[in-house]
Design an enzyme around this catalytic site. Sequence first.
Site, PDB file in Angstrom:
ATOM      1  N   SER A 246     -53.791  33.085  47.697  1.00 38.31           N
ATOM      2  CA  SER A 246     -53.592  34.064  48.769  1.00 38.31           C
ATOM      3  C   SER A 246     -52.293  33.832  49.526  1.00 38.31           C
ATOM      4  O   SER A 246     -51.621  34.784  49.927  1.00 38.31           O
ATOM      5  CB  SER A 246     -54.784  34.026  49.732  1.00 38.31           C
ATOM      6  OG  SER A 246     -55.989  34.321  49.080  1.00 38.31           O
ATOM      7  N   HIS A 298     -52.289  32.067  54.675  1.00 33.06           N
ATOM      8  CA  HIS A 298     -51.786  33.448  54.722  1.00 33.06           C
ATOM      9  C   HIS A 298     -50.531  33.537  55.582  1.00 33.06           C
ATOM     10  O   HIS A 298     -49.520  34.117  55.169  1.00 33.06           O
ATOM     11  CB  HIS A 298     -52.864  34.373  55.307  1.00 33.06           C
ATOM     12  CG  HIS A 298     -54.109  34.439  54.492  1.00 33.06           C
ATOM     13  ND1 HIS A 298     -55.271  35.033  54.947  1.00 33.06           N
ATOM     14  CD2 HIS A 298     -54.402  33.969  53.251  1.00 33.06           C
ATOM     15  CE1 HIS A 298     -56.206  34.945  54.026  1.00 33.06           C
ATOM     16  NE2 HIS A 298     -55.704  34.292  52.984  1.00 33.06           N
TER      17      HIS A 298
END
Length: 377
Positions: A246, A298
């Site tokens: 991610s 992230h």
Amino acid sequence: MPRADGFSRLDSNQSPQPHQYQQHQHQQQYPYQYSQYQYPPPPPQGNGPYIHPQQLARPLPHGYNRSVWLRLLIGPVRKPWFSWLSALAMLGALIYEFVRNYQLTSSVIETSPFNPMIGPSSTVLINVGARFTPCMRALPAYTASTVFGGCYQSTDATCTLEELCGFGGFESGIPDQSFRFVLPIFLHAGIVHFLMNMLTHLRLGIDIEREIGLPRYVLLYMGSGIWGFVLSAMLSQGKSASMGCSGALFGLIGYTLVDIIINWKTNPDICRELSTLFVSIIVSLVLGLLPGLDNFAHIGGFAVGIMMGILLVSIRRKASTTTKGVRWVLRGIAAALLVVMFVVTIRQFYASADPSQICPNCKYLSCLPVRDWCDSS
């Protein structure tokens, strides 16, 4: 003559490369296509293969006329090899996770409690290489012989930190598995996690790799993923583990944002694309506050993606000299910031007595302050 299905013929002795035709002939025969595309399609006639007009009118990618070796280095390329091979590597890693979970728990996936991602238990994920700070460096609260409960087969089973971290233990008796900055990029918490990431990896990732070439794409992807886990290891709480690509995918999103902004003059749908991108970013960051997701990865990946976007996005062909000069200055600043980001955070991670105390309240960037989520493992 055009066919009823909208396709047209090309002579077999004619090349579909539009740059081989005279400019004034295209302007006379295809004024609409010429005003919209820099390289107009060849005239449809003769007995050649059927080619749809929309395919003929498609603009050639920036840098298409570079030499073969230069295109291999900086793009554009036709085959997104890294995207394909890394996806296969992640699939292979997921299969190994299931095998390892079966070896340690006699079950392919975690069922008690049930893993909503349809995957192994958290202790097995740590054992196969998830980002877990106690395995990466010495911490005041943990030693190699610290006992953990809930290891593998039951909640009553125990194991030491060295056994939990696996990979043959620690060479000097002190946690030193720094490869956990890199390895977790290729691991996933389960089938659902893997499929969700592949939606972006095999769509946005392939498009960007074809545009900028394999070497630069590897720098963007791996740099974003690695620094995401550096930031996660430095700011997350001690007993939290994370894995997945991610952070690298957020790097691709950051790169795309910079690309849209820099090329706004040539993008007729800039408002729609920016709106869609901002909604995706906000939704993903909000979801990152839920248990089991790592917002630090992230945020870190997104930051690196923006810096890499400033470095890698091509300057518009018709940009003024002043604009080009500003871009090169920004590239220099971005390169310097990238070096500082990596050097400072990695040094701080190993120099501080307890990385989680560098910014204790930063934990709320990756969790909601309800039901002790921010203090649970």
